[in-house]
Design a protein around this motif. Sequence first.
Motif, PDB file in Angstrom:
ATOM      1  N   LEU A   1      33.992 -26.247  37.238  1.00 58.98           N
ATOM      2  CA  LEU A   1      32.610 -25.875  37.493  1.00 58.98           C
ATOM      3  C   LEU A   1      32.109 -26.560  38.763  1.00 58.98           C
TER       4      LEU A   1
ATOM      5  N   ASN B   1      34.203 -23.040  27.008  1.00 58.92           N
ATOM      6  CA  ASN B   1      33.542 -21.839  27.516  1.00 58.92           C
ATOM      7  C   ASN B   1      34.574 -20.913  28.147  1.00 58.92           C
ATOM      8  N   ASP B   2      34.159 -19.697  28.457  1.00 61.93           N
ATOM      9  CA  ASP B   2      35.092 -18.679  28.928  1.00 61.93           C
ATOM     10  C   ASP B   2      35.757 -19.056  30.248  1.00 61.93           C
ATOM     11  N   ALA B   3      35.086 -19.826  31.085  1.00 63.64           N
ATOM     12  CA  ALA B   3      35.675 -20.222  32.364  1.00 63.64           C
ATOM     13  C   ALA B   3      36.901 -21.104  32.167  1.00 63.64           C
ATOM     14  N   TYR B   4      36.882 -21.923  31.134  1.00 62.46           N
ATOM     15  CA  TYR B   4      38.007 -22.821  30.883  1.00 62.46           C
ATOM     16  C   TYR B   4      39.270 -22.073  30.455  1.00 62.46           C
TER      17      TYR B   4
ATOM     18  N   THR C   1      26.800 -28.772  38.482  1.00 63.99           N
ATOM     19  CA  THR C   1      26.694 -28.478  37.047  1.00 63.99           C
ATOM     20  C   THR C   1      26.919 -29.741  36.246  1.00 63.99           C
TER      21      THR C   1
ATOM     22  N   GLU D   1      24.197 -31.754  33.928  1.00 66.19           N
ATOM     23  CA  GLU D   1      24.433 -31.948  32.505  1.00 66.19           C
ATOM     24  C   GLU D   1      24.498 -33.429  32.140  1.00 66.19           C
TER      25      GLU D   1
ATOM     26  N   THR E   1      32.854 -25.273  20.405  1.00 66.64           N
ATOM     27  CA  THR E   1      31.819 -24.247  20.494  1.00 66.64           C
ATOM     28  C   THR E   1      30.689 -24.636  19.549  1.00 66.64           C
TER      29      THR E   1
ATOM     30  N   GLY F   1      25.517 -27.302  26.988  1.00 65.02           N
ATOM     31  CA  GLY F   1      25.625 -26.748  28.328  1.00 65.02           C
ATOM     32  C   GLY F   1      26.937 -26.033  28.558  1.00 65.02           C
ATOM     33  N   ARG F   2      27.312 -25.925  29.823  1.00 68.33           N
ATOM     34  CA  ARG F   2      28.571 -25.283  30.187  1.00 68.33           C
ATOM     35  C   ARG F   2      29.746 -26.227  30.025  1.00 68.33           C
ATOM     36  N   SER F   3      29.494 -27.515  30.136  1.00 63.37           N
ATOM     37  CA  SER F   3      30.577 -28.488  30.074  1.00 63.37           C
ATOM     38  C   SER F   3      30.414 -29.507  28.954  1.00 63.37           C
TER      39      SER F   3
END
Length: 228
Positions: free
Chosen positions: A34, A164-167, A38, A42, A195, A216-218
């Motif tokens: 990320l 998350n989907d990016a990982y 970000t 966070e 999750t 968050g995202r991370s």
Amino acid sequence: MMDQDLQASMIEYYTHRASEFDEKYKGCRPLSILDPQTYEHEVKMLSETVKASCAGVLLDMACGTAFWLPHYAGNCSHITLFDQSEEMLSHARDRAASLGIIDQTAMILGDALSYQFSENRFDTVLVAFLISHFTEDQEASFFQILRSIVKPKGKILILDSVWNDAYAHTHKKTGIQGRSTGDGREFQVYKKYFTEDDLSLFITKHGIELSIEYFGRSYFAATTVIKK
């Protein structure tokens, strides 16, 4: 069960990474995907949660370099910094000294799953980025320990890693990962990501109902109050 070679590799990795460990909170970390901003945002959100949630007689479990110490120190009457790495504890001690709180701070070297803590000892236990390195059996044992060492109506604050989907392009959600230190040494660690659905299962797995303070995202932050 986690084999002894993997456990030894994990301890050695965090020992060798102690001097550069805090860089991960700026996005300079293994498997970063990320934008660094970000991570910085966070970390700020987690810091605010730490300040709002931690007070009284506190245990910072697997404290590492005590990165979160400046955010909770002013709320606490006594602090125990606990870690399995002597090198990490050395950095934690330096941080406590720089804040002028050595007199109210204890340092303990030990294994979180085998150390004999006093029962009903702590008002707050901060568990930052530890349970993501536990197998399911270890996680279950750990939460039994937490329930015994926290005072009635005491609080547990968990900070850890989000899936998350990016990982999915570079990570496994659960499994063994290769990690390297700045000097090029290679290690293996066991790591899992969470999750919101995973966190909702803590009530059935551990009898602990988590309140998500930030997701968050991370990173995420979640609290629970222990009822006895």
